[in-house]
Design a protein around this motif. Structure first.
Motif, PDB file in Angstrom:
ATOM      1  N   ILE A   1     -61.976  53.861  56.813  1.00  0.00           N
ATOM      2  CA  ILE A   1     -61.035  53.795  57.936  1.00  0.00           C
ATOM      3  C   ILE A   1     -59.704  53.199  57.474  1.00  0.00           C
ATOM      4  O   ILE A   1     -58.618  53.721  57.774  1.00  0.00           O
ATOM      5  N   VAL A   2     -59.791  52.100  56.719  1.00  0.00           N
ATOM      6  CA  VAL A   2     -58.583  51.452  56.209  1.00  0.00           C
ATOM      7  C   VAL A   2     -57.809  52.409  55.304  1.00  0.00           C
ATOM      8  O   VAL A   2     -56.572  52.463  55.345  1.00  0.00           O
ATOM      9  N   ARG A   3     -58.533  53.177  54.512  1.00  0.00           N
ATOM     10  CA  ARG A   3     -57.905  54.155  53.623  1.00  0.00           C
ATOM     11  C   ARG A   3     -57.078  55.160  54.426  1.00  0.00           C
ATOM     12  O   ARG A   3     -55.942  55.514  54.049  1.00  0.00           O
ATOM     13  N   GLY A   4     -57.620  55.621  55.537  1.00  0.00           N
ATOM     14  CA  GLY A   4     -56.895  56.559  56.390  1.00  0.00           C
ATOM     15  C   GLY A   4     -55.657  55.940  57.013  1.00  0.00           C
ATOM     16  O   GLY A   4     -54.607  56.591  57.138  1.00  0.00           O
ATOM     17  N   LEU A   5     -55.733  54.653  57.383  1.00  0.00           N
ATOM     18  CA  LEU A   5     -54.577  53.960  57.944  1.00  0.00           C
ATOM     19  C   LEU A   5     -53.485  53.792  56.887  1.00  0.00           C
ATOM     20  O   LEU A   5     -52.287  53.874  57.181  1.00  0.00           O
ATOM     21  N   LEU A   6     -53.907  53.562  55.655  1.00  0.00           N
ATOM     22  CA  LEU A   6     -52.944  53.417  54.563  1.00  0.00           C
ATOM     23  C   LEU A   6     -52.172  54.712  54.330  1.00  0.00           C
ATOM     24  O   LEU A   6     -50.976  54.687  54.022  1.00  0.00           O
ATOM     25  N   LEU A   7     -52.837  55.839  54.480  1.00  0.00           N
ATOM     26  CA  LEU A   7     -52.154  57.119  54.331  1.00  0.00           C
ATOM     27  C   LEU A   7     -51.075  57.288  55.393  1.00  0.00           C
ATOM     28  O   LEU A   7     -49.968  57.758  55.106  1.00  0.00           O
ATOM     29  N   ASP A   8     -51.393  56.875  56.625  1.00  0.00           N
ATOM     30  CA  ASP A   8     -50.404  56.972  57.697  1.00  0.00           C
ATOM     31  C   ASP A   8     -49.241  56.023  57.436  1.00  0.00           C
ATOM     32  O   ASP A   8     -48.075  56.365  57.662  1.00  0.00           O
ATOM     33  N   SER A   9     -49.561  54.831  56.908  1.00  0.00           N
ATOM     34  CA  SER A   9     -48.515  53.867  56.585  1.00  0.00           C
ATOM     35  C   SER A   9     -47.586  54.409  55.503  1.00  0.00           C
ATOM     36  O   SER A   9     -46.363  54.260  55.581  1.00  0.00           O
ATOM     37  N   GLU A  10     -48.158  55.074  54.501  1.00  0.00           N
ATOM     38  CA  GLU A  10     -47.343  55.653  53.433  1.00  0.00           C
ATOM     39  C   GLU A  10     -46.466  56.774  53.978  1.00  0.00           C
ATOM     40  O   GLU A  10     -45.301  56.909  53.604  1.00  0.00           O
ATOM     41  N   HIS A  11     -47.018  57.561  54.872  1.00  0.00           N
ATOM     42  CA  HIS A  11     -46.274  58.684  55.441  1.00  0.00           C
ATOM     43  C   HIS A  11     -45.083  58.198  56.266  1.00  0.00           C
ATOM     44  O   HIS A  11     -43.993  58.781  56.203  1.00  0.00           O
ATOM     45  N   LYS A  12     -45.283  57.079  57.014  1.00  0.00           N
ATOM     46  CA  LYS A  12     -44.213  56.575  57.879  1.00  0.00           C
ATOM     47  C   LYS A  12     -43.207  55.721  57.124  1.00  0.00           C
ATOM     48  O   LYS A  12     -42.103  55.496  57.577  1.00  0.00           O
ATOM     49  N   ASN A  13     -43.625  55.203  55.956  1.00  0.00           N
ATOM     50  CA  ASN A  13     -42.727  54.392  55.109  1.00  0.00           C
ATOM     51  C   ASN A  13     -42.107  53.244  55.899  1.00  0.00           C
ATOM     52  O   ASN A  13     -40.910  52.981  55.824  1.00  0.00           O
ATOM     53  N   ASP A  14     -42.944  52.560  56.690  1.00  0.00           N
ATOM     54  CA  ASP A  14     -42.502  51.415  57.502  1.00  0.00           C
ATOM     55  C   ASP A  14     -42.330  50.185  56.612  1.00  0.00           C
ATOM     56  O   ASP A  14     -43.212  49.848  55.831  1.00  0.00           O
ATOM     57  N   GLN A  15     -41.206  49.497  56.700  1.00  0.00           N
ATOM     58  CA  GLN A  15     -40.917  48.359  55.835  1.00  0.00           C
ATOM     59  C   GLN A  15     -40.987  47.011  56.567  1.00  0.00           C
ATOM     60  O   GLN A  15     -40.456  46.014  56.095  1.00  0.00           O
ATOM     61  N   ARG A  16     -41.658  46.943  57.727  1.00  0.00           N
ATOM     62  CA  ARG A  16     -41.757  45.682  58.454  1.00  0.00           C
ATOM     63  C   ARG A  16     -42.492  44.627  57.627  1.00  0.00           C
ATOM     64  O   ARG A  16     -43.439  44.931  56.914  1.00  0.00           O
ATOM     65  N   HIS A  17     -42.053  43.378  57.769  1.00  0.00           N
ATOM     66  CA  HIS A  17     -42.654  42.285  57.004  1.00  0.00           C
ATOM     67  C   HIS A  17     -44.144  42.145  57.319  1.00  0.00           C
ATOM     68  O   HIS A  17     -44.961  41.924  56.422  1.00  0.00           O
ATOM     69  N   GLY A  18     -44.475  42.259  58.607  1.00  0.00           N
ATOM     70  CA  GLY A  18     -45.881  42.126  59.013  1.00  0.00           C
ATOM     71  C   GLY A  18     -46.753  43.179  58.358  1.00  0.00           C
ATOM     72  O   GLY A  18     -47.904  42.904  57.971  1.00  0.00           O
ATOM     73  N   LEU A  19     -46.221  44.372  58.218  1.00  0.00           N
ATOM     74  CA  LEU A  19     -46.983  45.450  57.592  1.00  0.00           C
ATOM     75  C   LEU A  19     -47.182  45.183  56.096  1.00  0.00           C
ATOM     76  O   LEU A  19     -48.254  45.453  55.548  1.00  0.00           O
ATOM     77  N   ARG A  20     -46.163  44.630  55.466  1.00  0.00           N
ATOM     78  CA  ARG A  20     -46.303  44.302  54.043  1.00  0.00           C
ATOM     79  C   ARG A  20     -47.376  43.234  53.835  1.00  0.00           C
ATOM     80  O   ARG A  20     -48.144  43.277  52.872  1.00  0.00           O
ATOM     81  N   GLU A  21     -47.444  42.266  54.749  1.00  0.00           N
ATOM     82  CA  GLU A  21     -48.484  41.239  54.661  1.00  0.00           C
ATOM     83  C   GLU A  21     -49.866  41.851  54.885  1.00  0.00           C
ATOM     84  O   GLU A  21     -50.846  41.470  54.233  1.00  0.00           O
ATOM     85  N   TRP A  22     -49.936  42.815  55.773  1.00  0.00           N
ATOM     86  CA  TRP A  22     -51.205  43.530  56.028  1.00  0.00           C
ATOM     87  C   TRP A  22     -51.662  44.254  54.758  1.00  0.00           C
ATOM     88  O   TRP A  22     -52.840  44.217  54.396  1.00  0.00           O
ATOM     89  N   LEU A  23     -50.721  44.860  54.063  1.00  0.00           N
ATOM     90  CA  LEU A  23     -51.049  45.547  52.811  1.00  0.00           C
ATOM     91  C   LEU A  23     -51.551  44.561  51.757  1.00  0.00           C
ATOM     92  O   LEU A  23     -52.510  44.836  51.021  1.00  0.00           O
TER      93      LEU A  23
END
Length: 950
Positions: free
Chosen positions: A44-66
Motif C-alpha cells: 500500500i505504501v509503495r502505491g502511495l509513493l508512486l502517487d507522490s512521485e507523480h505529483k512531485n509535491d515538495q511540502r515539508h511534511g511530505l518529505r518527513e513522511w518519506l
C-alpha cells in the motif's frame, strides 16, 4: 526525486519479502503471518509513493513522511536479516556435533526462545510504524497507484524533423558519415535487402535528434529517397500510434490495427523510403519485430534511422554496428557557447568573458546541450562576477529550464528500472574523476541486498545478476560521460557522504560513508547514529590508521553491511568484530602490518565476501574459517605452508577463491572437494608445488601466474580429466616444453586460453584443434613458439593475439606474413611487431673481455641459451646445485639474475632459456664490482647470447 528513491527502497524490501528464502525462514520461526501483514502494508505504501512521485509535491511534511518510510524499511530489513543470521548460526551449531557448543549456544543471547521473544517485539513495532505511515499518506491526499514505476517518468516533448542547419555547429562530419551509411546497400547480401536499420547511440543531450534532423533535411536525401517520414517514439512504443504517425493522415484513430496495417502497406509498398524513429526506449524485441514486419514492404534500399540512448536497444534493432555519437571538440564547444551567450558579434567586445567561457565549456565535456544550457544562462549578462560564479559552480546547482541538460539527464535516470536507480546511487561514494572497480561496486551492491535473483527459488547467481546490472548501466550510456553529474540522481543527499577535508558535519541520517581524504576531524564527524550501513575507502592507498576509530565503528555501527579496511595500517583486528552480525563484506586487503586475525571473525555467518589479499605479514588464517558458511568469495595471503583442507570443504557457497602472494605455500588441498567453486586464481605463490584440479567439479575460470615451482602436470595427467573450464590463463612457466594435457578435458567448454611467458614452448598440442568453443586465444612472450597453424581451432576463433613471439609474429604479420591468409578471416587479430633477423647480434661469451665492454641496458630482449649439461653422478649434481645456491649471485635493481633468493627472479640454468623484457620486472641488469665476477662465472656456462637492439 526523493519519492523515487524511497520507492526504490520500499520496492527492494518488498521483493525480498516475496522471495523463497524469506518465506522459508519466516515459516520456520512461526512469523509467516506477521511477514505477510508487513508485506501487504508495504504494498500500500509503495502505491502511495508512486502517487507522490507523480505529483512531485515538495511540502515539508511530505518529505518527513518519506524519511520515516525509509527508516522503517531499513529497520525492517535489519529484523529480517536477524532471522537469516539466527538460522545460519543454528546450522553451524548443529554441524559442529559438539555438545559443549550446543550448550553454550543455548545459554547465549542466540537462545531460540529468547530470540523469538525479542524479535516478536521488534516485528510488532515495525508493523505499527508501517500502519501509521500508510494512514498518514492519505492525509496528504495521496492515492494508491498500482502500476509499474517504469511508466511514471518525466516525459520528453515530442520532436519534429525541422532544423536550421546554420544553428548546428560541429556535426558536419557526423552528418556525412550517416549519409554514407544510408547510401550503402544492405550489409547482409543473402538477407532482407529491402530494409536496413541504422542506429545512432549516445547519452542525453549529445545531439542525436539534431544529427538525425540534419540528415533528414539534407538535399542528398531528396535524391535518394522518394518518401521520408519522421516519428518521435519516446515513452510509449505503441505500434498503433506509430503506424498512424507514419501514415500521417487525419481521422485514423477510429480504425482498428488491421485497417491501419493495410493503409500502411499501401503507402510504403514499392517505395524507397527513409523512416526516422527518434528517441526509441523500447527494449521489447517482440514489439520491434512486429513493427518491422509491417513496414518491411518498401523497395530495396529503404532505410530506418534510429536514435536511442541504449546500446542494448541499438543491438536489438540495428542491422549494422551502431554509430556511437561523440562529444563536440573544444573548439566547436566554444563556438556553440559563444553563439548562445552573446548576441552576434558581441563576443569581440568582451575577450575577458570569452576566456572565462573557455573554462566553463570544459565542464560540459563536449555535450552540446550542456554547452547550450550554460551559454543561455549567461545571455546578456555581462557582469564578470556572474560568469565567474557559473565557472566555479557545479552544473547541478545552476538554475535549469525544462529543456536544459539536467532535465535531459534526469529523464535517463527516470527511465531506469527501480532496482537500477538504487544501485546507481552508490556511485556517489566515489569522488569526481576517480576510477572505480566494477567488481568492487558489484560486491557492494550484493552486500547491501540490492541484487535479487530473477528465479523464484534464488538459484540464479547474484554475481551474474550484478554483472547484468553493470552492463545495463553501461548500455544506457549514463556512466560514459558526466560522472560529476551522478549527484543529480541522488534524491536523498543525506543518505550518502564522501568525507574529505571540506566536510564539516555529517547528517544523522547518513547510511553510506566513503572516506576520500584523511580528515583530522574524522573521528568527531562520524555520526553516533546506528544507521550506517557502508564504510568505504575508494581511493587506492588510503586506509584506516587508527585502531581507536575502528573500535568506535564496531561498537557504534552494529548493522554494518560493508566494511572496507583495505590499505589500513593497524596491527590488531579486535575480537569485537564478531558483533557485526549483519556484515556481508569485509575487505582487509593490503594491510602490511596485521599478523593475526582473531578466530571470533568466524562467527560472522552472514559474511559473503572476505579478503586478506596483500596481508603479507599474516602468520596464519583464523581457526574455524569453515564456519563462514555464507562465504561466496575468499582471497588469501598468508605465511602458512599448508592450509587446513577441511575448513574449505565446509564452505558450500564458495564460488571464488584466490591465493595471492602466499610465498611459503607448498600444497593446496588434497582429496576433499570444493563442490561450488567456479573461479580459482593462484598468483605469486612461489613455493607452490602441486594443485589438483579434479576436486573442483564446477570450476570454469582458472588463473595461475608467478608460481615458478608449480608442476602443472602433477596429479592432473594420469588420465584426461573431464573439466568444464571456460577461461584459462597460465603465466610464467619457463620450463614447460608443452601445454599440459588436462586442458584437453575442457575441449567442449573452453572459450578463452591465455598462454604467457612459456619460454621453452615450441609447438602446440594437437588437441588444441579440437577446441570447438574456443573464441579467444592469446600467446604472449613465448619466444620459441613459431608454428601454431596446424593445431589452431580456426572455425570458432574470434580473437587471436600474439606478442613477444619473434618468429611467430613475423609469420603472422598482417598482409605479408606466411600465415596471414589463413588467419585473416578471424574477427580480431592483434600481432606484435616482429623482429627482423638483422636486428639480432650474436656474441661469443667465451671471450673474457666481453664482460667489461658489454652494456646490458641498451638491449630489449635477452635470450640466453646454455650448453648442454654434462652427464654426472646424482651426488655431483646435488653438490653443484648446493654450491650454486650458496654462491649468492648479484642482484639487479628489480630482480635477481642467478643464485638469488627464491621468488626474486628467474635463474639461468643448464638447458634453460631466459627472457628479459623491457616492461618485465627484470628489465635492467646493472653489474659492477664483485657482482661482475659472479656474472662472468654464470655467463661462461653459456654458448651464446642473443640480443635485440632497443
Amino acid at each position: 526525486m526523493a519519492e523515487s528513491f524511497v520507492f526504490d527502497v520500499a520496492d527492494s524490501l518488498l521483493g525480498k519479502l516475496t522471495s523463497y528464502a524469506y518465506e522459508e525462514v519466516s515459516g520456520a520461526y512461526g512469523v509467516y503471518e506477521d511477514f505477510q501483514r508487513i508485506k501487504d502494508t508495504l504494498a500500500i505504501v509503495r502505491g502511495l509513493l508512486l502517487d507522490s512521485e507523480h505529483k512531485n509535491d515538495q511540502r515539508h511534511g511530505l518529505r518527513e513522511w518519506l524519511r520515516q518510510i525509509q527508516c522503517i524499511c531499513s529497520d525492517a530489513e535489519d529484523v529480517f536479516n536477524g532471522f537469516e543470521f539466527q538460522d545460519k548460526r543454528k546450522q553451524v551449531v548443529e554441524a559442529s556435533g559438539s555438545t559443549r557448543t550446543k550448550v553454550r549456544h543455548f545459554f547465549s543471547s542466540s537462545n531460540p526462545l529468547a530470540f523469538r521473544l525479542r524479535m516478536a517485539h521488534r516485528i510488532k513495532e515495525i508493523r505499527n510504524r508501517l500502519d501509521k505511515v500508510a494512514a498518514d499518506g492519505t492525509k496528504f491526499g495521496l492515492m494508491r497507484i498500482d502500476v509499474d514505476p517504469g511508466h511514471i517518468v518525466q516525459k520528453r516533448e515530442l520532436t519534429h524533423s525541422h532544423v536550421d542547419a546554420l544553428d548546428v555547429i560541429g556535426r558536419e562530419k557526423d552528418r556525412d558519415e550517416i549519409i554514407k551509411l544510408l547510401m550503402l546497400p544492405h550489409p547482409q547480401g543473402d538477407g532482407d535487402k529491402s530494409l536496413c536499420v541504422i542506429p545512432i547511440v549516445g547519452i542525453g543531450g549529445l545531439g542525436k535528434t539534431t544529427l538525425a534532423k540534419l540528415v533528414f533535411n539534407d538535399e542528398r536525401m531528396d535524391q535518394s529517397f522518394k518518401l521520408r517520414m519522421w516519428v518521435c517514439v519516446s515513452d510509449d512504443f505503441d505500434i498503433k500510434k506509430i503506424i498512424i504517425k507514419i501514415i500521417n493522415s487525419e481521422n485514423l484513430n477510429n480504425l482498428d490495427i488491421e485497417q491501419l496495417q493495410t493503409r500502411l502497406r499501401h503507402k510504403l509498398s514499392r517505395q524507397k523510403f527513409l523512416l526516422v524513429l527518434d528517441d526509441v526506449r523500447n527494449d521489447d524485441r517482440a514489439k520491434w519485430i512486429e513493427l518491422k514486419d509491417l513496414i518491411k514492404v518498401g523497395a530495396a534500399g529503404s532505410k530506418i534511422l534510429v536514435t536511442t540512448r541504449s546500446n542494448s536497444i541499438s543491438s536489438m534493432m540495428g542491422d549494422v554496428p551502431p554509430y556511437l555519437l561523440k562529444g563536440l571538440s573544444p573548439k566547436d564547444c566554444l563556438s556553440l557557447f559563444v553563439k548562445w551567450a552573446f548576441k552576434e558579434g558581441e563576443e569581440t567586445k568582451y575577450p575577458n568573458l570569452v576566456d572565462i567561457g573557455k573554462e566553463i565549456v570544459k565542464k560540459c565535456r563536449g555535450v552540446p546541450l550542456a554547452v547550450k544550457t550554460l551559454g543561455s544562462s549567461l545571455f546578456s549578462k555581462l557582469d564578470l562576477n556572474k560568469w565567474v560564479f557559473v565557472r566555479d559552480s557545479e552544473l547541478w546547482n545552476l538554475e535549469q529550464k525544462k529543456d536544459d541538460i539536467l532535465p535531459a539527464l534526469k529523464l535517463s535516470y527516470d527511465q531506469m528500472p527501480s532496482y537500477l536507480r538504487q544501485c546507481f546511487a552508490y556511485f556517489s561514494l566515489y569522488p569526481k574523476d576517480c576510477s572505480f572497480d566494477s567488481f568492487e561496486i558489484q560486491t557492494l551492491w550484493i552486500a547491501l541486498g540490492l541484487v535479487h535473483s530473477h528465479s523464484r527459488n534464488g538459484s540464479e547467481k547474484l554475481e551474474d545478476v550484478a554483472r547484468e546490472y553493470m552492463d545495463e548501466l553501461h548500455s544506457r550510456s549514463f556512466l560514459h560521460e558526466f560522472e560529476d553529474l551522478i549527484r543529480l540522481c541522488l534524491p536523498v543527499q543525506k543518505e550518502f557522504v564522501a568525507l574529505d577535508l571540506h566536510t564539516h558535519n555529517i547528517s544523522k541520517q547518513v547510511r553510506h560513508i566513503s572516506v576520500v581524504e584523511n580528515n583530522p576531524q574524522g573521528h568527531v564527524l562520524f555520526p553516533k547514529s546506528r544507521s550506517v550501513r557502508t564504510l568505504l575507502f575508494p581511493i587506492k592507498g588510503l586506509g584506516l590508521a587508527s585502531e581507536t576509530l575502528l573500535d568506535i565503528w564496531i561498537s557504534r555501527y552494529k548493522y554494518l553491511r560493508y566494511l572496507d579496511l583495505s590499505n589500513s595500517s593497524f596491527d590488531i583486528l579486535p575480537n569485537s568484530i564478531a558483533k557485526l552480525e549483519h556484515l556481508r563484506a569485509l575487505d582487509l586487503s593490503d594491510n602490511r602490518k596485521i599478523k593475526n586475525i582473531p578466530s571470533s571473525i568466524c562467527n560472522l555467518q552472514n559474511l559473503e565476501f572476505l579478503s586478506f589479499s596483500g596481508c603479507t605479514e599474516l602468520e596464519t588464517l583464523p581457526e574455524g574459517l569453515g564456519n563462514l558458511i555464507s562465504l561466496r568469495q575468499l582471497i588469501i595471503s598468508t605465511k602458512q605452508s599448508v592450509l587446513p583442507n577441511n575448513e574449505f570443504a565446509r564452505m558450500n557457497h564458495l564460488r571464488t577463491l584466490g591465493f595471492d602472494c602466499c610465498h611459503n605455500l607448498k600444497f593446496l588441498f588434497s582429496k576433499d572437494q570444493l563442490p561450488s567453486l567456479e573461479t580459482l586464481f593462484v598468483v605469486s605463490c612461489g613455493s607452490l608445488e602441486s594443485l589438483p584440479l579434479n576436486i573442483f567439479p564446477k570450476l570454469h575460470t582458472l588463473n595461475i601466474s608467478g608460481c615458478r615451482y608449480l608442476n602443472l602436470l602433477l596429479n592432473n595427467e594420469s588420465s584426461i580429466l573431464t573439466l568444464r573450464l571456460k577461461y584459462i590463463h597460465l603465466e610464467g612457466f619457463y620450463d614447460l616444453l608443452a601445454l599440459p594435457r588436462w586442458i584437453e578435458g575442457s575441449a567442449n567448454t573452453l572459450e578463452t586460453l591465455i598462454i604467457e611467458k612459456f619460454l621453452d614452448l615450441k609447438i602446440l598440442p594437437e588437441f588444441l584443434a579440437t577446441m570447438s568453443h574456443l573464441k579467444r586465444l592469446y600467446f604472449l612472450q613465448c619466444p620459441l613458439l613459431e608454428n601454431i597453424l596446424s593445431n589452431l581451432p580456426l572455425t570458432s576463433l574470434e580473437d587471436l593475439r600474439i606478442d613477444g613471439c619473434p618468429g611467430l609474429c613475423r609469420k603472422c604479420k598482417p598482409q605479408s606474413g606466411e600465415y596471414w591468409p589463413i588467419i585473416a578471416h578471424i574477427k580480431s587479430v592483434s600481432v606484435g611487431e616482429p623482429i627482423a633477423d638483422e636486428e639480432y647480434e650474436v656474441i661469443d661469451l667465451l671471450q673474457a673481455s666481453f664482460i667489461q665492454t658489454f652494456d646490458f641496458q641498451n638491449y630489449y630482449y635477452l635470450f640466453m641459451r646454455s650448453r648442454k649439461k654434462k652427464k654426472g653422478t646424482e651426488k655431483k649434481r646435488k653438490k653443484k646445485k648446493k654450491k650454486k645456491q650458496e654462491a649468492g649471485g648479484h642482484r639487479g635493481r628489480t630482480g635477481s639474475f642467478s643464485g638469488g633468493k627464491k621468488g626474486e627472479g628467474s635463474r639461468p640454468s643448464f638447458g634453460k632459456t631466459l627472457l628479459i623484457r623491457k616492461d618485465h620486472k627484470m628489465m635492467r641488469l646493472n653489474w659492477s664490482g664483485k657482482g661482475m665476477c659472479n656474472l662472468e662465472r654464470q655467463l661462461r656456462q653459456c654458448k651464446s647470447l642473443w640480443v635485440q637492439q632497443e
